[in-house]
Design a protein around this motif. Structure first.
Motif, PDB file in Angstrom:
ATOM      1  N   THR A  55      66.258   2.849   0.588  1.00  0.00           N
ATOM      2  CA  THR A  55      66.673   1.511   0.155  1.00  0.00           C
ATOM      3  C   THR A  55      67.335   1.563  -1.214  1.00  0.00           C
ATOM      4  O   THR A  55      68.371   0.924  -1.446  1.00  0.00           O
ATOM      5  CB  THR A  55      65.461   0.567   0.119  1.00  0.00           C
ATOM      6  OG1 THR A  55      64.869   0.492   1.417  1.00  0.00           O
ATOM      7  CG2 THR A  55      65.872  -0.831  -0.330  1.00  0.00           C
ATOM      8  N   LEU A  56      66.746   2.344  -2.106  1.00  0.00           N
ATOM      9  CA  LEU A  56      67.331   2.494  -3.445  1.00  0.00           C
ATOM     10  C   LEU A  56      68.707   3.134  -3.371  1.00  0.00           C
ATOM     11  O   LEU A  56      69.640   2.740  -4.088  1.00  0.00           O
ATOM     12  CB  LEU A  56      66.399   3.331  -4.326  1.00  0.00           C
ATOM     13  CG  LEU A  56      65.067   2.680  -4.702  1.00  0.00           C
ATOM     14  CD1 LEU A  56      64.161   3.676  -5.410  1.00  0.00           C
ATOM     15  CD2 LEU A  56      65.296   1.459  -5.583  1.00  0.00           C
ATOM     16  N   LEU A  59      71.167   0.487  -2.126  1.00  0.00           N
ATOM     17  CA  LEU A  59      71.499  -0.487  -3.172  1.00  0.00           C
ATOM     18  C   LEU A  59      72.444   0.116  -4.207  1.00  0.00           C
ATOM     19  O   LEU A  59      73.352  -0.561  -4.704  1.00  0.00           O
ATOM     20  CB  LEU A  59      70.212  -0.984  -3.843  1.00  0.00           C
ATOM     21  CG  LEU A  59      69.303  -1.859  -2.976  1.00  0.00           C
ATOM     22  CD1 LEU A  59      68.009  -2.165  -3.712  1.00  0.00           C
ATOM     23  CD2 LEU A  59      70.007  -3.162  -2.598  1.00  0.00           C
ATOM     24  N   SER A  60      72.228   1.388  -4.537  1.00  0.00           N
ATOM     25  CA  SER A  60      73.131   2.057  -5.488  1.00  0.00           C
ATOM     26  C   SER A  60      74.536   2.148  -4.912  1.00  0.00           C
ATOM     27  O   SER A  60      75.528   1.944  -5.624  1.00  0.00           O
ATOM     28  CB  SER A  60      72.601   3.457  -5.816  1.00  0.00           C
ATOM     29  OG  SER A  60      71.373   3.375  -6.501  1.00  0.00           O
ATOM     30  N   VAL A  64      74.408  -2.337  -6.733  1.00  0.00           N
ATOM     31  CA  VAL A  64      73.337  -3.166  -7.296  1.00  0.00           C
ATOM     32  C   VAL A  64      72.665  -2.379  -8.412  1.00  0.00           C
ATOM     33  O   VAL A  64      72.089  -1.315  -8.174  1.00  0.00           O
ATOM     34  CB  VAL A  64      72.309  -3.547  -6.219  1.00  0.00           C
ATOM     35  CG1 VAL A  64      71.169  -4.359  -6.843  1.00  0.00           C
ATOM     36  CG2 VAL A  64      72.975  -4.327  -5.106  1.00  0.00           C
ATOM     37  N   GLU A  65      72.715  -2.898  -9.636  1.00  0.00           N
ATOM     38  CA  GLU A  65      72.193  -2.169 -10.782  1.00  0.00           C
ATOM     39  C   GLU A  65      70.934  -2.794 -11.365  1.00  0.00           C
ATOM     40  O   GLU A  65      70.277  -2.173 -12.219  1.00  0.00           O
ATOM     41  CB  GLU A  65      73.263  -2.070 -11.874  1.00  0.00           C
ATOM     42  CG  GLU A  65      74.503  -1.298 -11.433  1.00  0.00           C
ATOM     43  CD  GLU A  65      75.523  -1.174 -12.539  1.00  0.00           C
ATOM     44  OE1 GLU A  65      75.288  -1.750 -13.631  1.00  0.00           O
ATOM     45  OE2 GLU A  65      76.564  -0.513 -12.319  1.00  0.00           O
ATOM     46  N   SER A  66      70.582  -3.982 -10.949  1.00  0.00           N
ATOM     47  CA  SER A  66      69.401  -4.649 -11.487  1.00  0.00           C
ATOM     48  C   SER A  66      68.144  -3.866 -11.133  1.00  0.00           C
ATOM     49  O   SER A  66      67.826  -3.678  -9.951  1.00  0.00           O
ATOM     50  CB  SER A  66      69.302  -6.077 -10.951  1.00  0.00           C
ATOM     51  OG  SER A  66      68.054  -6.652 -11.294  1.00  0.00           O
ATOM     52  N   THR A  67      67.426  -3.435 -12.156  1.00  0.00           N
ATOM     53  CA  THR A  67      66.210  -2.649 -11.922  1.00  0.00           C
ATOM     54  C   THR A  67      65.164  -3.466 -11.189  1.00  0.00           C
ATOM     55  O   THR A  67      64.479  -2.958 -10.292  1.00  0.00           O
ATOM     56  CB  THR A  67      65.639  -2.154 -13.265  1.00  0.00           C
ATOM     57  OG1 THR A  67      66.634  -1.357 -13.927  1.00  0.00           O
ATOM     58  CG2 THR A  67      64.400  -1.300 -13.043  1.00  0.00           C
ATOM     59  N   ARG A  70      66.067  -3.781  -7.491  1.00  0.00           N
ATOM     60  CA  ARG A  70      65.876  -2.497  -6.813  1.00  0.00           C
ATOM     61  C   ARG A  70      64.394  -2.214  -6.596  1.00  0.00           C
ATOM     62  O   ARG A  70      63.990  -1.740  -5.525  1.00  0.00           O
ATOM     63  CB  ARG A  70      66.517  -1.377  -7.632  1.00  0.00           C
ATOM     64  CG  ARG A  70      68.027  -1.513  -7.766  1.00  0.00           C
ATOM     65  CD  ARG A  70      68.598  -0.462  -8.679  1.00  0.00           C
ATOM     66  NE  ARG A  70      68.517   0.850  -8.090  1.00  0.00           N
ATOM     67  CZ  ARG A  70      68.453   1.986  -8.786  1.00  0.00           C
ATOM     68  NH1 ARG A  70      68.415   1.937 -10.114  1.00  0.00           N
ATOM     69  NH2 ARG A  70      68.406   3.149  -8.172  1.00  0.00           N
ATOM     70  N   ALA A  74      62.771  -2.015  -2.912  1.00  0.00           N
ATOM     71  CA  ALA A  74      62.137  -0.752  -2.506  1.00  0.00           C
ATOM     72  C   ALA A  74      60.691  -0.979  -2.089  1.00  0.00           C
ATOM     73  O   ALA A  74      60.217  -0.404  -1.098  1.00  0.00           O
ATOM     74  CB  ALA A  74      62.211   0.256  -3.654  1.00  0.00           C
ATOM     75  N   LEU A 136      62.139   3.330 -12.428  1.00  0.00           N
ATOM     76  CA  LEU A 136      62.389   1.897 -12.277  1.00  0.00           C
ATOM     77  C   LEU A 136      61.543   1.047 -13.214  1.00  0.00           C
ATOM     78  O   LEU A 136      61.640  -0.173 -13.200  1.00  0.00           O
ATOM     79  CB  LEU A 136      62.106   1.477 -10.830  1.00  0.00           C
ATOM     80  CG  LEU A 136      62.949   2.153  -9.745  1.00  0.00           C
ATOM     81  CD1 LEU A 136      62.467   1.743  -8.354  1.00  0.00           C
ATOM     82  CD2 LEU A 136      64.424   1.819  -9.922  1.00  0.00           C
TER      83      LEU A 136
END
Length: 306
Positions: A55-56, A59-60, A64-67, A70, A74, A136
């Motif tokens: 999933t991470l 998103l990368s 998608v950069e929002s910790t 993410r 996850a 994260l």
């Protein structure tokens, strides 16, 4: 021996104990409601971590950069996905074999776990090699008496202990928990009293599997690494902890998890051995404890189960 070293090992023991207790509670839940040992438990844990990792990665790739996003995604993929898988395993493989000898269920779940583990190794890109787990959580930490307490470790510990407390409250303070305890005590009588036996079993297996996946995520975030065999060792340790604490007893599972971690840390601190031997020492001590008290440290009685 430096106090800072002792304090650091104590901290490591608390973290490991939390992870082991979460896995052990799953074994206790399964055994409590159906008298079965689900040996795919550790491999479900591993699949949960790899589902979160995939999933991470997705998103990368999407940028998608929002910790926070993410981390939430996850966790939902890993924990939610494994809760559904746990219920599916119970529905497809365990409930139909309720009347079969217990070793049949053990064998079937062992094979299911092997399929999961080998599937990860063969089909996940680079699945045969250790995978780096992204950071994260906040970095940095504080020094207390020579012990470094990382902020991410504090968050993980709070999440693990909070989850264990939440499961305890669910089992002991809610109507659903009462239904689970009723099924654990006497499934047939629970049916007569109007409890939906199948739904309770499926929920219990979903809960235990989701709990294992969360333990795997905590382990991955703590060590920043995961591999396809992670759940195999954690599953064996979790099962050993549940047995030495008293299989079927929730408090025994928690006690067993922390006891196993304490034995590992004691081996590192007190014995002139490399840390690689800590598992050998801990398992040897567990074997001795089981020999002395086969029913576990908190001996189970039927009405105490779960």
């Amino acid at each position: 021996m430096e106090l800072g070293f002792l304090g650091q090992q104590l901290w490591n023991g608390v973290m490991l104990g939390t992870i082991y207790a979460m896995v052990a509670v799953g074994f206790t839940l399964f055994f409590g409601v159906l008298d079965v040992i689900k040996f795919s438990h550790g491999d479900v844990l591993t699949l949960g971590v790899f589902a979160a990792l995939a999933t991470l990665g997705g998103l990368s790739a999407l940028g998608v950069e929002s910790t926070a996003v993410r981390l939430v995604a996850a966790t939902l993929a890993g924990v939610g996905g494994m809760a559904l898988l746990g219920a599916g395993i119970a529905r497809a493989f365990i409930l139909p074999l309720r009347e079969a000898p217990s070793f049949i269920v053990l064998l079937v779940t062992l094979m299911v776990g092997t399929v999961i583990r080998e599937g990860i190794r063969l089909f996940y890109p680079g699945g045969s090699n250790p995978q780096s787990f992204p950071h994260l959580l906040p970095s940095g930490g504080i020094e207390l008496g020579g012990v470094t307490l990382r902020f991410d470790s504090l968050i993980l510990l709070a999440a693990g202990l909070g989850t264990i407390c939440a499961v305890h409250l669910l089992i002991t303070r809610t109507r659903l928990g009462l239904a689970i305890r009723a099924v654990a005590q006497d499934g047939e009588t629970a049916r007569v009293m109007g409890i939906d036996f199948t739904r309770v079993v499926l929920f219990t297996f979903a809960l235990g599997s989701g709990l294992a996946a969360l333990a795997g995520l905590i382990n991955g975030l703590y060590y920043s690494e995961v591999n396809f065999g992670t759940g195999l060792m954690l599953g064996v340790i979790g099962f050993s902890a549940a047995v030495v604490g008293g299989l079927g007893n929730l408090y025994g599972a928690i006690l067993g998890g922390f006891l196993f971690a304490a034995l590992q840390m004691l081996a590192v601190v007190a014995l002139p051995l490399a840390s690689e031997y800590k598992d050998v020492v801990a398992f040897a001590a567990v074997i001795a404890l089981i020999g002395l008290k086969p029913t576990g440290l908190i001996g189970e009685r039927a009405y105490e189960r779960v």
